[in-house]
Structures are given as C-alpha cells and as structure tokens.
Design an enzyme around this catalytic site. Structure first.
Site, PDB file in Angstrom:
ATOM      1  N   HIS A   1     120.976  17.823  74.590  1.00  0.00           N
ATOM      2  CA  HIS A   1     120.333  17.024  73.556  1.00  0.00           C
ATOM      3  C   HIS A   1     120.863  17.414  72.188  1.00  0.00           C
ATOM      4  CE1 HIS A   1     117.743  20.525  74.348  1.00  0.00           C
ATOM      5  NE2 HIS A   1     117.282  20.431  73.107  1.00  0.00           N
TER       6      HIS A   1
ATOM      7  N   HIS B   1     120.037  17.411  68.106  1.00  0.00           N
ATOM      8  CA  HIS B   1     119.000  17.332  67.083  1.00  0.00           C
ATOM      9  C   HIS B   1     119.632  16.779  65.802  1.00  0.00           C
ATOM     10  CE1 HIS B   1     116.017  20.120  69.019  1.00  0.00           C
ATOM     11  NE2 HIS B   1     117.114  20.561  69.620  1.00  0.00           N
TER      12      HIS B   1
END
Length: 167
Positions: free
Chosen positions: A153, A155
């Site tokens: 992921h 950010h």
C-alpha cells in the site's frame, strides 16, 4: 492475532497491534483498544506481524466487507482515507489484486505495470485533494520499515509542511 506465549508482555503487544490495525478500519469514535495508536504502537504492530499471503483488512475493504471512505477507484486500484491520519490529508492506495505483492521487496518484473499505476493514481488523488504545493508518498516495507499490513500500500500524506528526515 498474537503469537507466542500469553504472558502480559505479549498480550499488550497483541492489544496494541489490534488498536493499530483497527485504526485502519474504524472511525475515531470507535476503538478496539482503550489506548490510541501511537508511533510506538505502530512499531510494536509491525514487529509482531507475521508476513503472509493471507487475506488482510485491505482485502476486506476491496470486497466492501469493511466500509471505507473511498476517494478513488478504478479496475486496478482503490484509494481511501486513513482512519488514523498522520497529516491533514492521509490516503492509502492499494492494488485490487495482490498477486504476491505483500511488500515492495517482493516485487517482480511482472509487477512493474501495477507499481507504476499506483504512483500515477497517487498523482491523480493528490491533484483531486488540492495538494498542489506538495505531498509525500510512503511505502513501508517489512518489520523495520514499520509495515503492519502485508498487502502493498502507498500512503499519500499532505496538507502540511513535511519534515526531513522523516524518521
């Protein structure tokens, strides 16, 4: 959630890890632990997490089993607001198909397209969020990189002046 013996130390680490992971799922008014997640909690969660290809909370967000505040979605990626923001704008971008990308260091040549797409989505979302003066992209990798969810992921952090070094 927790590994090892059930002494008080491991129990506290398990509780902190649960608080950190729940921070990605729950609104601020709901907490699965009495204490709020702090940077030391993030560290403890990262150090106590076992990397695996098992389904994660992000898989449940993709399948809409867990609600999230989605800000962008296409056939390859999903972007949603972090429940425990570390900046005025804090968005997480995930690939919809994990394909072995539990962490960046697992990337292979076949992942080049999705990795590029995630960064392009970061640019689109940053523009959509009005982060014209700049933003930061963070990808945590492994325990020492403070990764607590093993589904790659990205950010996006913005809306304030970032510091250097990041920590």
């Amino acid at each position: 959630m927790q590994r090892g013996a059930s002494d008080g130390s491991n129990n506290k680490i398990g509780e902190r890890r649960l608080a950190v992971l729940s921070s990605h799922l729950q609104p601020h008014s709901i907490s699965l632990s009495p204490s709020m997640a702090t940077s030391s909690d993030e560290k403890a969660a990262a150090l106590s997490t076992t990397p695996s290809d098992s389904p994660t909370i992000f898989d449940k967000i993709i399948s809409k089993e867990i609600p999230s505040n989605i800000v962008y979605e296409d056939e390859k990626a999903l972007a949603f607001r972090d429940i425990s923001p570390q900046a005025p704008t804090h968005i997480i971008i995930i690939p919809k198909v994990k394909d072995g990308l539990t962490r960046l260091s697992n990337a292979e040549e076949r992942h080049v397209e999705i990795l590029g797409h995630l960064l392009y989505v970061a640019k689109l979302v940053a523009k959509q969020e009005g982060l014209d003066d700049g933003f930061r992209i963070v990808i945590n990798d492994g325990p020492l990189g403070c990764q607590s969810v093993y589904h790659l992921h990205v950010h996006i952090l913005g809306g304030r002046q970032m510091n250097w070094p990041p920590g």
